[in-house]
Design a protein around this motif. Structure first.
Motif, PDB file in Angstrom:
ATOM      1  N   ILE A  81      -1.988 -10.567  -1.044  1.00 22.97           N
ATOM      2  CA  ILE A  81      -2.007  -9.109  -1.172  1.00 22.97           C
ATOM      3  C   ILE A  81      -2.864  -8.759  -2.379  1.00 22.97           C
ATOM      4  O   ILE A  81      -2.602  -9.210  -3.494  1.00 22.97           O
ATOM      5  N   ILE A  83      -4.577  -5.500  -4.507  1.00 22.73           N
ATOM      6  CA  ILE A  83      -4.630  -4.057  -4.737  1.00 22.73           C
ATOM      7  C   ILE A  83      -5.609  -3.816  -5.881  1.00 22.73           C
ATOM      8  O   ILE A  83      -5.425  -4.320  -6.985  1.00 22.73           O
ATOM      9  N   HIS A 112      -6.543   3.534  -4.448  1.00 24.04           N
ATOM     10  CA  HIS A 112      -6.012   2.170  -4.430  1.00 24.04           C
ATOM     11  C   HIS A 112      -6.453   1.483  -3.143  1.00 24.04           C
ATOM     12  O   HIS A 112      -6.138   1.945  -2.045  1.00 24.04           O
ATOM     13  N   LEU A 114      -6.151  -1.457  -0.741  1.00 28.67           N
ATOM     14  CA  LEU A 114      -5.164  -2.469  -0.360  1.00 28.67           C
ATOM     15  C   LEU A 114      -5.750  -3.392   0.699  1.00 28.67           C
ATOM     16  O   LEU A 114      -6.262  -2.935   1.721  1.00 28.67           O
ATOM     17  N   TYR A 150       0.087   1.874  -7.800  1.00 30.20           N
ATOM     18  CA  TYR A 150       0.448   1.354  -6.478  1.00 30.20           C
ATOM     19  C   TYR A 150       0.598  -0.152  -6.632  1.00 30.20           C
ATOM     20  O   TYR A 150      -0.343  -0.823  -7.062  1.00 30.20           O
ATOM     21  N   TRP A 151       1.817  -0.686  -6.330  1.00 32.15           N
ATOM     22  CA  TRP A 151       2.109  -2.079  -6.602  1.00 32.15           C
ATOM     23  C   TRP A 151       2.803  -2.747  -5.421  1.00 32.15           C
ATOM     24  O   TRP A 151       3.517  -2.093  -4.658  1.00 32.15           O
ATOM     25  N   PHE A 152       2.667  -4.077  -5.341  1.00 29.87           N
ATOM     26  CA  PHE A 152       3.451  -4.877  -4.402  1.00 29.87           C
ATOM     27  C   PHE A 152       4.843  -5.054  -4.992  1.00 29.87           C
ATOM     28  O   PHE A 152       4.994  -5.279  -6.188  1.00 29.87           O
ATOM     29  N   ASN A 153       5.879  -4.948  -4.121  1.00 29.29           N
ATOM     30  CA  ASN A 153       7.249  -5.130  -4.582  1.00 29.29           C
ATOM     31  C   ASN A 153       7.872  -6.401  -4.015  1.00 29.29           C
ATOM     32  O   ASN A 153       8.234  -7.300  -4.761  1.00 29.29           O
ATOM     33  N   GLU A 161       6.905  -4.583   1.219  1.00 24.84           N
ATOM     34  CA  GLU A 161       7.255  -3.345   0.521  1.00 24.84           C
ATOM     35  C   GLU A 161       6.334  -3.156  -0.677  1.00 24.84           C
ATOM     36  O   GLU A 161       6.226  -4.029  -1.536  1.00 24.84           O
ATOM     37  N   LEU A 162       5.665  -2.012  -0.710  1.00 25.68           N
ATOM     38  CA  LEU A 162       4.812  -1.615  -1.818  1.00 25.68           C
ATOM     39  C   LEU A 162       5.457  -0.400  -2.476  1.00 25.68           C
ATOM     40  O   LEU A 162       6.341   0.232  -1.894  1.00 25.68           O
ATOM     41  N   GLN A 179       8.387   4.298  -1.708  1.00 24.60           N
ATOM     42  CA  GLN A 179       8.279   2.941  -1.189  1.00 24.60           C
ATOM     43  C   GLN A 179       7.417   3.021   0.063  1.00 24.60           C
ATOM     44  O   GLN A 179       7.600   3.918   0.900  1.00 24.60           O
ATOM     45  N   HIS A 180       6.484   2.104   0.177  1.00 25.23           N
ATOM     46  CA  HIS A 180       5.518   2.100   1.273  1.00 25.23           C
ATOM     47  C   HIS A 180       5.678   0.765   1.998  1.00 25.23           C
ATOM     48  O   HIS A 180       5.371  -0.278   1.450  1.00 25.23           O
TER      49      HIS A 180
END
Length: 199
Positions: A81, A83, A112, A114, A150-153, A161-162, A179-180
């Protein structure tokens, strides 16, 4: 915001005290961490101040366009991933008067980029701007905010989940944190507003 400023001042004082030590006492890992801390602090502060006239001051956050890239590799799933946060030429402007001086703060907006790959297959390669989230955040907030981060979770049940934040600059509590979710199998996104009380 006041707490962040106090932490920033204390951190700068701590760093300046540490800088008086001899260079040979600092190992290469410490230098790397110190440089990282300084970079973060510089990103939070205005990088240029121009005295346009005697009664106007302009500040830019940040001055130059820049790209900050975050890569995550989940080895057991062979997923990468990436970003990339790219500064734009557009600004969110905040103007206010202080002691008879007009202050103009110009906050550069971000997009951002992705990219998600599984092995050599590209699952998604797209760019998100704040306007993409107008239905969720509302036009009024979009007009006065910037796409702050905008971050990876995490990955769970074939969903990546971002996490994203669109916010009005300068300590205002007006923020849309979300949450995206990206479904690996369908390639579709789902948005849920974050209910984290600290946001």
């Amino acid at each position: 915001m006041k707490v962040k400023i106090i932490i920033l001042v204390l951190t700068l004082g701590f760093i300046s005290c540490k800088s008086e030590r001899k260079p040979e006492n600092i190992n290469s890992n410490s230098k790397k961490n110190l440089n990282t801390e300084i970079k973060v602090i510089q990103e939070e502060k205005p990088v240029e101040q121009k005295q346009a006239t005697n009664d106007t001051i302009e500040r830019f956050f940040p001055l130059e366009k820049e790209t900050i890239k975050k890569d995550t590799l989940i080895e057991n799933l062979d997923i990468r991933i990436s970003i990339a946060q790219n500064s734009l030429d557009s600004y969110v402007i905040n103007e206010f008067d202080s002691d008879g001086v007009k202050n103009i703060h110009k906050y550069r907006d971000f997009e951002h980029h992705l990219t998600i790959k599984k092995g050599t297959k590209v699952l998604i390669d797209t760019i998100f701007k704040k306007e993409k989230f107008v239905q969720n955040a509302g036009q009024q907030l979009i007009d006065i905010s910037r796409f702050h981060g905008y971050w990876f979770n995490k990955i769970k049940n074939e969903q990546i989940e971002l996490f994203g934040v669109i916010s009005k600059p300068e300590g205002d509590d007006w923020t849309f944190a979300f949450q995206h979710f990206f479904d690996i199998n369908t390639g579709k996104f789902e948005i849920k507003e974050s209910v984290d009380e600290e946001m």
